[in-house]
Design an enzyme around this catalytic site. Structure first.
Site, PDB file in Angstrom:
ATOM      1  N   LYS A 261      -1.227  -2.471   7.880  1.00 25.97           N
ATOM      2  CA  LYS A 261      -1.405  -3.880   7.540  1.00 25.97           C
ATOM      3  C   LYS A 261      -0.039  -4.568   7.397  1.00 25.97           C
ATOM      4  O   LYS A 261       0.205  -5.605   7.964  1.00 25.97           O
ATOM      5  CB  LYS A 261      -2.222  -3.999   6.248  1.00 25.97           C
ATOM      6  CG  LYS A 261      -2.444  -5.422   5.811  1.00 25.97           C
ATOM      7  CD  LYS A 261      -3.320  -5.510   4.584  1.00 25.97           C
ATOM      8  CE  LYS A 261      -3.292  -6.949   4.061  1.00 25.97           C
ATOM      9  NZ  LYS A 261      -4.104  -7.159   2.877  1.00 25.97           N
TER      10      LYS A 261
ATOM     11  N   GLU B 250       5.614   6.000   5.268  1.00 28.98           N
ATOM     12  CA  GLU B 250       4.992   7.138   5.946  1.00 28.98           C
ATOM     13  C   GLU B 250       4.649   6.787   7.393  1.00 28.98           C
ATOM     14  O   GLU B 250       4.934   7.534   8.336  1.00 28.98           O
ATOM     15  CB  GLU B 250       3.696   7.555   5.223  1.00 28.98           C
ATOM     16  CG  GLU B 250       3.896   8.160   3.846  1.00 28.98           C
ATOM     17  CD  GLU B 250       3.964   7.123   2.731  1.00 28.98           C
ATOM     18  OE1 GLU B 250       4.236   5.935   3.014  1.00 28.98           O
ATOM     19  OE2 GLU B 250       3.771   7.522   1.567  1.00 28.98           O
TER      20      GLU B 250
ATOM     21  N   GLY C 107      -6.442  -3.514   2.640  1.00 32.85           N
ATOM     22  CA  GLY C 107      -6.330  -2.277   3.415  1.00 32.85           C
ATOM     23  C   GLY C 107      -7.574  -1.404   3.302  1.00 32.85           C
ATOM     24  O   GLY C 107      -8.101  -0.885   4.291  1.00 32.85           O
ATOM     25  N   ARG C 108      -8.086  -1.241   2.095  1.00 36.55           N
ATOM     26  CA  ARG C 108      -9.236  -0.351   1.893  1.00 36.55           C
ATOM     27  C   ARG C 108     -10.553  -0.996   2.323  1.00 36.55           C
ATOM     28  O   ARG C 108     -11.608  -0.387   2.217  1.00 36.55           O
ATOM     29  CB  ARG C 108      -9.296   0.111   0.433  1.00 36.55           C
ATOM     30  CG  ARG C 108      -9.284  -1.020  -0.578  1.00 36.55           C
ATOM     31  CD  ARG C 108      -8.965  -0.491  -1.971  1.00 36.55           C
ATOM     32  NE  ARG C 108      -8.822  -1.535  -2.969  1.00 36.55           N
ATOM     33  CZ  ARG C 108      -7.709  -2.208  -3.236  1.00 36.55           C
ATOM     34  NH1 ARG C 108      -6.624  -1.957  -2.532  1.00 36.55           N
ATOM     35  NH2 ARG C 108      -7.663  -3.119  -4.181  1.00 36.55           N
TER      36      ARG C 108
ATOM     37  N   GLU D 226      -8.651   2.534  -6.066  1.00 37.47           N
ATOM     38  CA  GLU D 226      -7.565   1.567  -5.883  1.00 37.47           C
ATOM     39  C   GLU D 226      -8.056   0.178  -6.310  1.00 37.47           C
ATOM     40  O   GLU D 226      -7.278  -0.668  -6.730  1.00 37.47           O
ATOM     41  CB  GLU D 226      -7.086   1.556  -4.422  1.00 37.47           C
ATOM     42  CG  GLU D 226      -5.624   1.187  -4.275  1.00 37.47           C
ATOM     43  CD  GLU D 226      -5.072   1.363  -2.866  1.00 37.47           C
ATOM     44  OE1 GLU D 226      -5.575   0.705  -1.944  1.00 37.47           O
ATOM     45  OE2 GLU D 226      -4.134   2.159  -2.683  1.00 37.47           O
TER      46      GLU D 226
ATOM     47  N   HIS E 226     -22.298  25.521  -4.120  1.00 41.38           N
ATOM     48  CA  HIS E 226     -21.754  26.868  -4.340  1.00 41.38           C
ATOM     49  C   HIS E 226     -20.345  26.815  -4.903  1.00 41.38           C
ATOM     50  O   HIS E 226     -19.612  27.807  -4.851  1.00 41.38           O
ATOM     51  CB  HIS E 226     -21.789  27.647  -3.026  1.00 41.38           C
ATOM     52  CG  HIS E 226     -23.194  27.826  -2.518  1.00 41.38           C
ATOM     53  ND1 HIS E 226     -24.008  28.843  -2.948  1.00 41.38           N
ATOM     54  CD2 HIS E 226     -23.936  27.066  -1.686  1.00 41.38           C
ATOM     55  CE1 HIS E 226     -25.192  28.730  -2.367  1.00 41.38           C
ATOM     56  NE2 HIS E 226     -25.184  27.649  -1.601  1.00 41.38           N
TER      57      HIS E 226
ATOM     58  N   LYS F 160       6.528   4.284  -5.058  1.00 36.44           N
ATOM     59  CA  LYS F 160       7.154   4.046  -3.743  1.00 36.44           C
ATOM     60  C   LYS F 160       8.626   3.674  -3.930  1.00 36.44           C
ATOM     61  O   LYS F 160       9.507   4.161  -3.228  1.00 36.44           O
ATOM     62  CB  LYS F 160       6.481   2.858  -3.047  1.00 36.44           C
ATOM     63  CG  LYS F 160       5.108   3.096  -2.498  1.00 36.44           C
ATOM     64  CD  LYS F 160       4.702   1.852  -1.689  1.00 36.44           C
ATOM     65  CE  LYS F 160       3.218   1.801  -1.452  1.00 36.44           C
ATOM     66  NZ  LYS F 160       2.767   0.574  -0.810  1.00 36.44           N
TER      67      LYS F 160
HETATM   68  O1  F6P Z   1       0.178   2.001  -1.024  1.00 35.26           O
HETATM   69  C1  F6P Z   1      -1.153   1.661  -0.971  1.00 35.26           C
HETATM   70  C2  F6P Z   1      -1.474   0.893   0.279  1.00 35.26           C
HETATM   71  O2  F6P Z   1      -0.888  -0.379   0.219  1.00 35.26           O
HETATM   72  C3  F6P Z   1      -2.957   0.786   0.515  1.00 35.26           C
HETATM   73  O3  F6P Z   1      -3.551  -0.234  -0.196  1.00 35.26           O
HETATM   74  C4  F6P Z   1      -3.006   0.616   1.990  1.00 35.26           C
HETATM   75  O4  F6P Z   1      -4.280   0.877   2.511  1.00 35.26           O
HETATM   76  C5  F6P Z   1      -1.975   1.643   2.404  1.00 35.26           C
HETATM   77  O5  F6P Z   1      -0.971   1.548   1.427  1.00 35.26           O
HETATM   78  C6  F6P Z   1      -1.391   1.456   3.768  1.00 35.26           C
HETATM   79  O6  F6P Z   1      -0.769   0.211   3.898  1.00 35.26           O
HETATM   80  P1  F6P Z   1      -0.430  -0.390   5.300  1.00 35.26           P
HETATM   81  O7  F6P Z   1      -1.694  -0.550   6.070  1.00 35.26           O
HETATM   82  O8  F6P Z   1       0.229  -1.704   5.022  1.00 35.26           O
HETATM   83  O9  F6P Z   1       0.503   0.566   5.995  1.00 35.26           O
END
Ligand code: F6P
Length: 564
Positions: A211, A217, A283-284, A369, A400, A527
């Site tokens: 987003k 990452e 995002g979620r 979240e 189980h 972060k």
């Molecule tokens: O760090 C949490 C977050 O902002 C989530 O809310 C989001 O889904 C995820 O990181 C990834 O963010 P992006 O889509 O901006 O890379």
């Protein structure tokens, strides 16, 4: 824009719920024995979903009081505000309009928010995603060697990974032959290495899904994937060693999904190959936006369209149905009851469908979240417990492993059981007398919620001839609350319905608790610290010496033990 939420605990309904709870002696056995209509009265439907709430620790009075609570905290107005596109994400001053992503084409009245023609924007991006998906699926889209795409690698994390990854798993039977989607999210280099294992760069397409296009990452993995592509293609003699050829390889093997299209261009991805969305999609809540491009490629535009239509069915129930038959509202209120009155801290989600393997993980981000907050949307402290820990695994595996604690532990763990009537892969066990294996599976689904609700008394245990000293260990107290959700089959529409159902359950809980369920400030500190600490990890003693003693000790251990 601030909004002062009503303090739920100050309402008359809350007071009455407190009194009602104090007087309530949950007894599912006798409630079912004395009230033959209970199951029918407390079962509801939304879209294709049949939802049985009757094995919860509620009476008709509980539900009536919870609905009053919803009215007293202004839930009807908040639902309207969300659908109208008001800035209910107050801390970020944003509208919350994931529901707009699944409005059918031409729905009236048109949605115009902040001067933006939302429907047109949504349809334009969808058309672009569908056209791209068709080109990949038909083989029209080719890589540098002219070969068609066989593997799509989605690079993203959180909402840019969990939704598409979960839905891709759930809709496996709808995935086109000859196409595979892999997902890489973690910055642990093992994830990318394992994901790229065995891939042919000439037939691989990367989707960088982010987003913000600023997530450490994702950008790290995207850069590593780009380097891998160049190196592999050039080793195979398919790429000459010049910038133009490299740029061409990126344009043919990388596309992006983001709200930050300027940053996409900086990475070297042609804006023509970028699919946008908007800051009003969290995002979620974004699997139904262009973030679902990998899914649209895998299952095709028609199935993706059905997926969106499934969401919309539930949206419409939330928006229009009276609370007494509004499943997302009732389930959200039920969670409030379980957390605030019955003292539940966690909530298990137990899909009896292997294809829904990742659904609990997906729900963890969605719910935790959203509602893992200690202040309300106006910045004041919350007045009651918020946010359960969501967790789970598919049945029967969980049976189980951890069901012991749900059946006989000291904690109350509300559980949602989810199953479908028609399996994707029916099998019969000929050697066991031609048993339908899915029926055996479903027998477990039915048995577990029955055991949790009704338990087994000491007398029943004794009647089996159990020695007296072993009786107590074999007693099941019962009265463990469960909700059962069933659908005819796990179709794209049903998956959309399930996701939307939980999105709105989460929203309803957030409204009662007065939260802004659409921000996530709690992820920021870690972060920032990771960026600050990184130099110490790789050897900067000055940064190291400013760390607290514990963190310093851990980093020193790492530095003393690293193998390289
Ligand atoms: O760090 C949490 C977050 O902002 C989530 O809310 C989001 O889904 C995820 O990181 C990834 O963010 P992006 O889509 O901006 O890379």
């Amino acid at each position: 824009m601030t909004h002062t939420p009503v303090d739920a605990t100050s309402t008359a309904a809350w007071r009455e719920l407190t009194e009602h709870h104090a007087a309530l002696v949950p007894d599912l056995r006798s409630w079912f024995d004395t009230d033959p209509a209970r199951a029918q009265r407390l079962s509801f439907s939304v879209g294709d979903l049949f939802v049985d709430l009757s094995k919860n620790l509620i009476t008709d009075d509980t539900l009536a009081l919870l609905q009053r609570l919803a009215d007293e905290v202004g839930l009807p107005e908040r639902i309207g505000a969300m659908f109208r596109g008001e800035h209910i994400n107050t801390t970020e001053d944003r509208a919350v309009l994931h529901t707009a992503l699944r409005r059918p084409r031409g729905m009236e009245p048109a949605l115009v928010v902040d001067g933006q023609h939302i429907d047109d924007d949504v349809q334009e991006v969808l058309a672009k995603v569908y056209a791209f998906a068709d080109r990949v699926r038909s083989g029209q889209w080719t890589g540098v060697t002219g070969q068609r795409v066989q593997t799509v690698v989605n690079i993203g994390i959180g909402g840019s990974d969990l939704g598409p990854a979960m839905a891709y798993g759930a809709l496996q039977p709808y995935v086109a032959d000859g196409l595979e989607v892999r997902f890489v999210s973690n910055i642990d280099p093992t994830d990318l290495s394992a994901t790229l294992q065995g891939l042919d760069p000439a037939t691989t397409l990367f989707i960088v899904a982010s987003k913000t296009f600023g997530t450490l990452e994702t950008l790290t993995n995207a850069r590593l994937a780009r380097a891998w592509l160049w190196e592999q293609l050039s080793t195979a003699g398919a790429l000459s060693d010049d910038d133009a050829a490299r740029a061409d390889a990126v344009s043919k093997h990388f596309v992006a999904v983001s709200t930050a299209l300027d940053k996409v261009a900086e990475f070297g991805i042609d804006p023509e190959n970028a699919f946008g969305f908007w800051d009003w999609v969290g995002g979620r809540y974004s699997v139904d936006s262009a973030i679902g491009t990998s899914l649209a490629i895998a299952v095709g535009p028609q199935n993706f369209e059905a997926f969106l239509a499934g969401f919309h069915l539930v949206d419409e129930q939330l928006r229009t149905a009276p609370f007494a038959e509004n499943v997302p509202v009732l389930m959200g209120l039920l969670n409030v009851w379980n957390v605030n009155f019955l003292g539940a801290h966690t909530h298990a989600v137990l899909p009896y469908s292997q294809l829904l393997n990742r659904f609990p993980a997906y729900l963890q981000q969605l719910t935790m979240e959203s509602n893992g907050k200690s202040v309300r949307s106006d910045g004041s402290p919350v007045t009651t417990a918020t946010g359960e820990v969501f967790w789970g695994e598919p049945g029967t595996n969980g049976q189980h492993a951890f069901y012991q604690l749900i059946h006989q532990g000291t904690q109350l763990i509300p559980a949602d059981f989810i199953a479908v009537a028609t399996p994707a892969h029916p099998l019969r066990d000929a050697a066991a007398g031609d048993v339908d294996v899915h029926e055996l599976f479903l027998a477990n689904f039915f048995a577990q919620s029955k055991a949790l609700a009704f338990g087994k008394t000491a007398d029943e245990v004794r009647a089996e001839g159990t020695a007296e000293e072993l009786v107590s260990a074999r007693v099941f107290a019962g009265n463990r609350p469960t909700t059962s959700i069933m659908a005819p089959a796990l179709t794209p529409s049903v998956l959309g319905q399930l996701i939307a159902l939980y999105e709105h359950i989460t929203f309803v809980q957030g409204v009662v608790w007065g939260l802004d369920s659409f921000d996530q400030w709690g992820v920021e500190l870690g972060k920032k610290l990771a960026t600050e600490i990184a130099p110490a990890v790789s050897g900067d003693d000055d940064v190291l010496k400013h760390q607290d003693a514990s963190t310093r000790g851990l980093i020193e251990f790492y530095r003393a033990n690293r193998a390289h």
